[in-house]
Enzyme design. Structure first.
Site, mmCIF file in Angstrom:
data_model
loop_
_atom_site.group_PDB
_atom_site.id
_atom_site.type_symbol
_atom_site.label_atom_id
_atom_site.label_comp_id
_atom_site.label_asym_id
_atom_site.label_seq_id
_atom_site.Cartn_x
_atom_site.Cartn_y
_atom_site.Cartn_z
ATOM 1 N N ASP A 130 -2.393 -1.486 -5.391
ATOM 2 C CA ASP A 130 -2.955 -0.350 -4.656
ATOM 3 C C ASP A 130 -3.820 0.487 -5.600
ATOM 4 O O ASP A 130 -3.331 1.007 -6.599
ATOM 5 C CB ASP A 130 -1.829 0.493 -4.074
ATOM 6 C CG ASP A 130 -2.309 1.663 -3.239
ATOM 7 O OD1 ASP A 130 -3.535 1.864 -3.110
ATOM 8 O OD2 ASP A 130 -1.451 2.384 -2.705
ATOM 9 N N ASN A 182 0.832 -1.203 0.000
ATOM 10 C CA ASN A 182 0.000 0.000 0.000
ATOM 11 C C ASN A 182 0.863 1.247 0.000
ATOM 12 O O ASN A 182 2.033 1.208 0.381
ATOM 13 C CB ASN A 182 -0.928 0.001 1.223
ATOM 14 C CG ASN A 182 -1.964 -1.106 1.133
ATOM 15 O OD1 ASN A 182 -2.512 -1.360 0.077
ATOM 16 N ND2 ASN A 182 -2.229 -1.766 2.241
ATOM 17 N N CYS A 183 0.263 2.349 -0.402
ATOM 18 C CA CYS A 183 0.903 3.653 -0.444
ATOM 19 C C CYS A 183 1.548 3.943 0.911
ATOM 20 O O CYS A 183 0.927 3.683 1.934
ATOM 21 C CB CYS A 183 -0.141 4.712 -0.793
ATOM 22 S SG CYS A 183 0.526 6.355 -0.976
ATOM 23 N N PRO A 184 2.746 4.441 0.953
ATOM 24 C CA PRO A 184 3.603 4.914 -0.145
ATOM 25 C C PRO A 184 4.631 3.894 -0.628
ATOM 26 O O PRO A 184 5.518 4.231 -1.402
ATOM 27 C CB PRO A 184 4.310 6.095 0.496
ATOM 28 C CG PRO A 184 4.563 5.649 1.907
ATOM 29 C CD PRO A 184 3.316 4.827 2.261
#
Length: 75
Positions: free
Chosen positions: A39, A12-14
């Protein structure tokens, strides 16, 4: 055909962007990096990343439940 592939699926981000930044530093200027991600926010993230870094987002597509990006290192 790309010069290198980074599998960031499940991250997932980042993390996909951070790993992409590191991977781009490891390839030569003009070479391409394929990034695979899951994502859903990565579409906007990779477009913004390319604008900020000056690297080229060659392609961005959604394939069978994941995203595929190809970036060309420009600097």
């Amino acid at each position: 055909m790309t010069d290198r592939t980074l599998d960031a699926r499940g991250l997932n981000c980042p993390l996909p962007i951070l790993r992409t930044k590191k991977a781009l530093k490891e390839i030569a200027v003009g070479e391409t990096l394929e990034v695979l991600a899951t994502d859903p926010g990565s579409m906007a993230d990779f477009a913004a990343f390319a604008r900020q870094t000056g690297d080229e987002l060659v392609s961005a597509e959604e394939l069978d439940g994941h995203f595929r990006y190809v970036l060309r290192r420009n600097s």
